[in-house]
Scaffold this active site. Structure first.
Site, PDB file in Angstrom:
ATOM      1  N   GLY A  73      66.166   4.814  22.238  1.00  0.00           N
ATOM      2  CA  GLY A  73      67.273   5.688  21.898  1.00  0.00           C
ATOM      3  C   GLY A  73      67.573   5.874  20.420  1.00  0.00           C
ATOM      4  O   GLY A  73      68.690   6.222  20.066  1.00  0.00           O
ATOM      5  N   ASN A 101      66.433   8.245  18.463  1.00  0.00           N
ATOM      6  CA  ASN A 101      66.716   9.666  18.278  1.00  0.00           C
ATOM      7  C   ASN A 101      68.039  10.066  18.924  1.00  0.00           C
ATOM      8  O   ASN A 101      68.783  10.869  18.383  1.00  0.00           O
ATOM      9  CB  ASN A 101      65.583  10.529  18.855  1.00  0.00           C
ATOM     10  CG  ASN A 101      64.462  10.704  17.863  1.00  0.00           C
ATOM     11  OD1 ASN A 101      64.631  11.258  16.795  1.00  0.00           O
ATOM     12  ND2 ASN A 101      63.285  10.202  18.224  1.00  0.00           N
ATOM     13  N   LEU A 121      60.664  10.428  29.681  1.00  0.00           N
ATOM     14  CA  LEU A 121      59.294  10.421  30.174  1.00  0.00           C
ATOM     15  C   LEU A 121      59.035  11.216  31.456  1.00  0.00           C
ATOM     16  O   LEU A 121      57.982  11.832  31.580  1.00  0.00           O
ATOM     17  CB  LEU A 121      58.809   8.978  30.347  1.00  0.00           C
ATOM     18  CG  LEU A 121      58.821   8.153  29.058  1.00  0.00           C
ATOM     19  CD1 LEU A 121      58.255   6.764  29.310  1.00  0.00           C
ATOM     20  CD2 LEU A 121      58.047   8.849  27.953  1.00  0.00           C
ATOM     21  N   LEU A 127      58.781  14.160  34.235  1.00  0.00           N
ATOM     22  CA  LEU A 127      58.756  15.622  34.183  1.00  0.00           C
ATOM     23  C   LEU A 127      60.113  16.131  34.639  1.00  0.00           C
ATOM     24  O   LEU A 127      60.696  15.615  35.591  1.00  0.00           O
ATOM     25  CB  LEU A 127      57.675  16.178  35.111  1.00  0.00           C
ATOM     26  CG  LEU A 127      56.256  16.238  34.569  1.00  0.00           C
ATOM     27  CD1 LEU A 127      55.298  16.746  35.639  1.00  0.00           C
ATOM     28  CD2 LEU A 127      56.177  17.144  33.341  1.00  0.00           C
ATOM     29  N   ASN A 182      62.357  19.664  24.132  1.00  0.00           N
ATOM     30  CA  ASN A 182      61.746  18.339  24.119  1.00  0.00           C
ATOM     31  C   ASN A 182      61.195  18.041  22.734  1.00  0.00           C
ATOM     32  O   ASN A 182      60.755  18.938  22.013  1.00  0.00           O
ATOM     33  CB  ASN A 182      60.601  18.287  25.144  1.00  0.00           C
ATOM     34  CG  ASN A 182      59.947  16.913  25.201  1.00  0.00           C
ATOM     35  OD1 ASN A 182      60.619  15.890  25.228  1.00  0.00           O
ATOM     36  ND2 ASN A 182      58.624  16.884  25.218  1.00  0.00           N
ATOM     37  N   HIS A 197      58.185  16.002  20.950  1.00  0.00           N
ATOM     38  CA  HIS A 197      56.890  15.378  21.229  1.00  0.00           C
ATOM     39  C   HIS A 197      56.341  14.770  19.940  1.00  0.00           C
ATOM     40  O   HIS A 197      56.365  15.430  18.890  1.00  0.00           O
ATOM     41  CB  HIS A 197      55.900  16.409  21.784  1.00  0.00           C
ATOM     42  CG  HIS A 197      54.621  15.792  22.244  1.00  0.00           C
ATOM     43  ND1 HIS A 197      54.518  15.096  23.429  1.00  0.00           N
ATOM     44  CD2 HIS A 197      53.397  15.727  21.662  1.00  0.00           C
ATOM     45  CE1 HIS A 197      53.283  14.644  23.561  1.00  0.00           C
ATOM     46  NE2 HIS A 197      52.578  15.004  22.501  1.00  0.00           N
ATOM     47  N   ASP A 216      54.532  19.630  28.332  1.00  0.00           N
ATOM     48  CA  ASP A 216      54.267  19.893  26.906  1.00  0.00           C
ATOM     49  C   ASP A 216      53.696  21.287  26.658  1.00  0.00           C
ATOM     50  O   ASP A 216      53.078  21.534  25.626  1.00  0.00           O
ATOM     51  CB  ASP A 216      53.308  18.836  26.313  1.00  0.00           C
ATOM     52  CG  ASP A 216      53.931  17.449  26.285  1.00  0.00           C
ATOM     53  OD1 ASP A 216      55.170  17.359  26.172  1.00  0.00           O
ATOM     54  OD2 ASP A 216      53.192  16.466  26.385  1.00  0.00           O
ATOM     55  N   GLU A 267      55.472   9.190  11.786  1.00  0.00           N
ATOM     56  CA  GLU A 267      55.924  10.283  12.640  1.00  0.00           C
ATOM     57  C   GLU A 267      57.405  10.117  12.972  1.00  0.00           C
ATOM     58  O   GLU A 267      58.169  11.079  12.981  1.00  0.00           O
ATOM     59  CB  GLU A 267      55.060  10.334  13.914  1.00  0.00           C
ATOM     60  CG  GLU A 267      55.314  11.546  14.805  1.00  0.00           C
ATOM     61  CD  GLU A 267      56.456  11.332  15.752  1.00  0.00           C
ATOM     62  OE1 GLU A 267      57.137  12.334  16.083  1.00  0.00           O
ATOM     63  OE2 GLU A 267      56.697  10.187  16.175  1.00  0.00           O
TER      64      GLU A 267
END
Length: 195
Positions: free
Chosen positions: A14, A16, A87, A89, A104, A106, A147, A172
């Site tokens: 968490g 983000n 995670l 779908l 989303n 990625h 994605d 990243e």
């Protein structure tokens, strides 16, 4: 204009999620109104509760049930959903209920390193194994294709041959912390103010 209520969907730590909550804390336009996790033990839920944001747990059965999820989202008057390390779908009914209202994050430069099984350290290990000279983050619209939604924004960083998968993950993640809230703010302005 009434406040835009967003729900943040999470599965893990968490960072983000917390970053978004803090970013919008004093916003006159946006409120992080609910944090939903498919895992009851997700640290993200603790972070959200510490910051005074209501939380809910939606394991697979509940997530797949419109009779559970849609009333929950209506209860908090949710206008927009942000996936931040979520995670599972997203079920089709949710995408239909929130058309172009779910985004989303990625941890790679889509369309590379996306799709089923490509999350977290799996992505960074694949980037390392391929000998990439750069990586980055992608924010995209959520569609029924994993994605596969239209890309909203991408940010890049250079990699060195010496970088480990953990180094790549850290580089990243710094992009996510810096840019993700700004991208969400811009998308919300484009989606709600211009309509």
């Amino acid at each position: 204009m009434e406040k835009i209520n967003i729900a943040i969907f999470v599965s893990g730590g968490g960072t983000n999620c917390e970053n978004l909550i803090r970013y919008f804390k004093d916003s006159p336009h946006v409120c992080c109104s609910l944090v939903v996790s498919n895992k009851a033990d997700a640290l993200a839920l603790v972070r959200a509760e510490r910051l005074g944001v209501p939380t809910a747990v939606a394991p697979k059965a509940q997530l797949g049930d419109p009779q559970v999820m849609l009333p929950l989202l209506r209860q908090y008057n949710i206008h927009f959903i942000v996936l931040a390390g979520f995670l599972p779908l997203v079920p089709d009914y949710l995408i239909e209920a929130f058309p172009r209202r779910i985004v989303n994050l990625h941890p790679a430069l889509l369309p590379k390193y996306g799709g089923k099984g490509m999350w977290g350290h799996h992505v960074h290990e694949a980037v390392k194994a391929a000998g990439e000279t750069e990586t980055g983050m992608t924010v995209h619209w959520v569609t029924p294709v994993c994605d596969g939604g239209e890309i909203i924004a991408q940010y890049r960083c250079a990699l060195s041959p010496d970088d480990t998968a953990d180094d790549i993950a850290e580089k990243e993640h710094q992009l996510e912390m810096q840019y993700f809230p700004q991208v969400i703010e811009r998308v919300l302005a484009d989606t709600f103010v211009s309509n």
